[in-house]
Motif scaffolding. Structure first.
Motif, PDB file in Angstrom:
ATOM      1  N   SER A 234       0.859  -1.183   0.000  1.00  0.00           N
ATOM      2  CA  SER A 234       0.000   0.000   0.000  1.00  0.00           C
ATOM      3  C   SER A 234       0.894   1.232   0.000  1.00  0.00           C
ATOM      4  N   VAL A 235       0.542   2.198  -0.835  1.00  0.00           N
ATOM      5  CA  VAL A 235       1.275   3.460  -0.873  1.00  0.00           C
ATOM      6  C   VAL A 235       0.303   4.622  -0.737  1.00  0.00           C
ATOM      7  N   LYS A 236       0.754   5.662  -0.066  1.00  0.00           N
ATOM      8  CA  LYS A 236      -0.020   6.891   0.029  1.00  0.00           C
ATOM      9  C   LYS A 236       0.346   7.729  -1.189  1.00  0.00           C
ATOM     10  N   VAL A 237      -0.640   8.089  -1.981  1.00  0.00           N
ATOM     11  CA  VAL A 237      -0.431   8.806  -3.230  1.00  0.00           C
ATOM     12  C   VAL A 237      -0.437  10.310  -2.962  1.00  0.00           C
ATOM     13  N   ASP A 238       0.624  10.995  -3.402  1.00  0.00           N
ATOM     14  CA  ASP A 238       0.667  12.449  -3.283  1.00  0.00           C
ATOM     15  C   ASP A 238       0.447  13.128  -4.636  1.00  0.00           C
ATOM     16  N   GLU A 239       0.986  12.550  -5.726  1.00  0.00           N
ATOM     17  CA  GLU A 239       0.767  13.070  -7.076  1.00  0.00           C
ATOM     18  C   GLU A 239       0.577  11.904  -8.031  1.00  0.00           C
ATOM     19  N   VAL A 240      -0.482  11.981  -8.845  1.00  0.00           N
ATOM     20  CA  VAL A 240      -0.766  10.936  -9.823  1.00  0.00           C
ATOM     21  C   VAL A 240      -1.309  11.577 -11.089  1.00  0.00           C
ATOM     22  N   ALA A 241      -0.942  10.998 -12.243  1.00  0.00           N
ATOM     23  CA  ALA A 241      -1.421  11.502 -13.532  1.00  0.00           C
ATOM     24  C   ALA A 241      -1.465  10.349 -14.523  1.00  0.00           C
ATOM     25  N   CYS A 242      -2.158  10.554 -15.627  1.00  0.00           N
ATOM     26  CA  CYS A 242      -2.201   9.552 -16.688  1.00  0.00           C
ATOM     27  C   CYS A 242      -0.832   9.455 -17.350  1.00  0.00           C
ATOM     28  N   ALA A 243      -0.487   8.281 -17.813  1.00  0.00           N
ATOM     29  CA  ALA A 243       0.763   8.095 -18.544  1.00  0.00           C
ATOM     30  C   ALA A 243       0.675   8.863 -19.856  1.00  0.00           C
ATOM     31  N   SER A 244       1.724   9.590 -20.180  1.00  0.00           N
ATOM     32  CA  SER A 244       1.688  10.381 -21.400  1.00  0.00           C
ATOM     33  C   SER A 244       2.921  10.185 -22.266  1.00  0.00           C
ATOM     34  N   ASP A 245       4.031   9.753 -21.682  1.00  0.00           N
ATOM     35  CA  ASP A 245       5.259   9.576 -22.449  1.00  0.00           C
ATOM     36  C   ASP A 245       5.236   8.245 -23.184  1.00  0.00           C
ATOM     37  N   PRO A 246       5.735   8.224 -24.433  1.00  0.00           N
ATOM     38  CA  PRO A 246       5.807   6.954 -25.147  1.00  0.00           C
ATOM     39  C   PRO A 246       6.744   5.997 -24.426  1.00  0.00           C
ATOM     40  N   GLY A 247       6.380   4.743 -24.414  1.00  0.00           N
ATOM     41  CA  GLY A 247       7.219   3.739 -23.786  1.00  0.00           C
ATOM     42  C   GLY A 247       6.885   3.471 -22.332  1.00  0.00           C
ATOM     43  N   GLN A 248       5.968   4.227 -21.743  1.00  0.00           N
ATOM     44  CA  GLN A 248       5.584   3.943 -20.361  1.00  0.00           C
ATOM     45  C   GLN A 248       4.759   2.671 -20.352  1.00  0.00           C
ATOM     46  N   MET A 249       5.022   1.823 -19.366  1.00  0.00           N
ATOM     47  CA  MET A 249       4.397   0.512 -19.307  1.00  0.00           C
ATOM     48  C   MET A 249       3.116   0.505 -18.494  1.00  0.00           C
ATOM     49  N   SER A 250       2.783   1.602 -17.830  1.00  0.00           N
ATOM     50  CA  SER A 250       1.609   1.664 -16.974  1.00  0.00           C
ATOM     51  C   SER A 250       0.603   2.643 -17.555  1.00  0.00           C
ATOM     52  N   GLU A 251      -0.636   2.541 -17.079  1.00  0.00           N
ATOM     53  CA  GLU A 251      -1.693   3.438 -17.544  1.00  0.00           C
ATOM     54  C   GLU A 251      -1.656   4.765 -16.801  1.00  0.00           C
ATOM     55  N   ALA A 252      -1.109   4.761 -15.584  1.00  0.00           N
ATOM     56  CA  ALA A 252      -1.003   5.981 -14.789  1.00  0.00           C
ATOM     57  C   ALA A 252       0.355   5.994 -14.091  1.00  0.00           C
ATOM     58  N   VAL A 253       0.804   7.199 -13.726  1.00  0.00           N
ATOM     59  CA  VAL A 253       2.109   7.368 -13.117  1.00  0.00           C
ATOM     60  C   VAL A 253       1.952   8.080 -11.781  1.00  0.00           C
ATOM     61  N   VAL A 254       2.497   7.475 -10.725  1.00  0.00           N
ATOM     62  CA  VAL A 254       2.491   8.089  -9.396  1.00  0.00           C
ATOM     63  C   VAL A 254       3.886   8.668  -9.193  1.00  0.00           C
ATOM     64  N   THR A 255       3.988  10.016  -9.216  1.00  0.00           N
ATOM     65  CA  THR A 255       5.294  10.653  -9.140  1.00  0.00           C
ATOM     66  C   THR A 255       5.742  10.921  -7.713  1.00  0.00           C
ATOM     67  N   LYS A 256       4.819  11.139  -6.804  1.00  0.00           N
ATOM     68  CA  LYS A 256       5.160  11.346  -5.398  1.00  0.00           C
ATOM     69  C   LYS A 256       4.310  10.400  -4.561  1.00  0.00           C
ATOM     70  N   TRP A 257       4.973   9.615  -3.714  1.00  0.00           N
ATOM     71  CA  TRP A 257       4.285   8.593  -2.929  1.00  0.00           C
ATOM     72  C   TRP A 257       5.121   8.267  -1.702  1.00  0.00           C
ATOM     73  N   SER A 258       4.504   7.570  -0.755  1.00  0.00           N
ATOM     74  CA  SER A 258       5.226   7.054   0.414  1.00  0.00           C
ATOM     75  C   SER A 258       4.614   5.705   0.770  1.00  0.00           C
ATOM     76  N   LEU A 259       5.469   4.783   1.175  1.00  0.00           N
ATOM     77  CA  LEU A 259       5.038   3.433   1.530  1.00  0.00           C
ATOM     78  C   LEU A 259       4.267   3.472   2.838  1.00  0.00           C
ATOM     79  N   VAL A 260       3.144   2.762   2.890  1.00  0.00           N
ATOM     80  CA  VAL A 260       2.322   2.686   4.103  1.00  0.00           C
ATOM     81  C   VAL A 260       2.611   1.353   4.765  1.00  0.00           C
ATOM     82  N   ARG A 261       3.007   1.396   6.007  1.00  0.00           N
ATOM     83  CA  ARG A 261       3.288   0.181   6.776  1.00  0.00           C
ATOM     84  C   ARG A 261       1.989  -0.387   7.306  1.00  0.00           C
ATOM     85  N   LYS A 262       1.854  -1.705   7.244  1.00  0.00           N
ATOM     86  CA  LYS A 262       0.662  -2.355   7.791  1.00  0.00           C
ATOM     87  C   LYS A 262       0.778  -2.389   9.307  1.00  0.00           C
ATOM     88  N   GLN A 263      -0.318  -2.112   9.962  1.00  0.00           N
ATOM     89  CA  GLN A 263      -0.321  -2.054  11.430  1.00  0.00           C
ATOM     90  C   GLN A 263      -0.465  -3.420  12.033  1.00  0.00           C
TER      91      GLN A 263
END
Length: 145
Positions: free
Chosen positions: A116-145
């Motif tokens: 699980s990651v906390k999403v800070d910035e997300v956008a649709c993939a726009s550059d050619p060659g990207q393998m995902s449909e969306a790109v999360v540029t700023k994120w932090s890992l969420v630890r399970k409690q």
């Protein structure tokens, strides 16, 4: 001659009886109705899914092979103006952009596992060659409690 005609007629009738259920079964298996768009995701929300890693060639770094991390999740809608990323239900694959070697090392130990990651910035993939449909540029890992 009547016996041959009767045999052919019986063969054709048998073939028709076998073909009719197959045709009706195909008609029943038509495409399912379009899925509803996924629930929205915005900054500060948690995205969960299986983490995958792929090696890609980095065009900015003289074509060196670098690790690219991707979360496969349920479909999610992105905030405007991105919306559904030109998809009916929204993106299901999210590329996690690592900004440091520490982030890459952190993800490396979770490949193939549910994270699980906390999403800070997300956008649709726009550059050619990207393998995902969306790109999360700023994120932090969420630890399970």
């Amino acid at each position: 001659m009547t016996k041959r005609f009767a045999r052919r007629l019986a063969l054709v009738a048998t073939m028709m009886m076998l073909a009719i259920p197959a045709v009706s079964a195909q008609q029943d298996d038509e495409a399912p109705p379009p899925s509803k768009p996924g629930k929205p995701i915005s900054a500060g929300e948690v995205l969960s899914g299986e983490l995958n890693a792929m090696k890609i060639r980095d065009v900015k770094n003289a074509g060196k092979r670098v690790a690219m991390y991707q979360i496969t999740s349920e479909p999610r809608r992105l905030p405007a103006p991105s919306g559904l990323c030109d998809l009916e239900t929204g993106p299901e694959t999210f590329q996690l952009v690592t900004s440091s070697d520490a982030q890459a090392a952190q993800l490396k130990s979770f490949v193939g596992k549910e994270i699980s990651v906390k999403v800070d910035e997300v956008a649709c993939a726009s550059d050619p060659g990207q393998m995902s449909e969306a790109v999360v540029t700023k994120w932090s890992l969420v630890r399970k409690q």
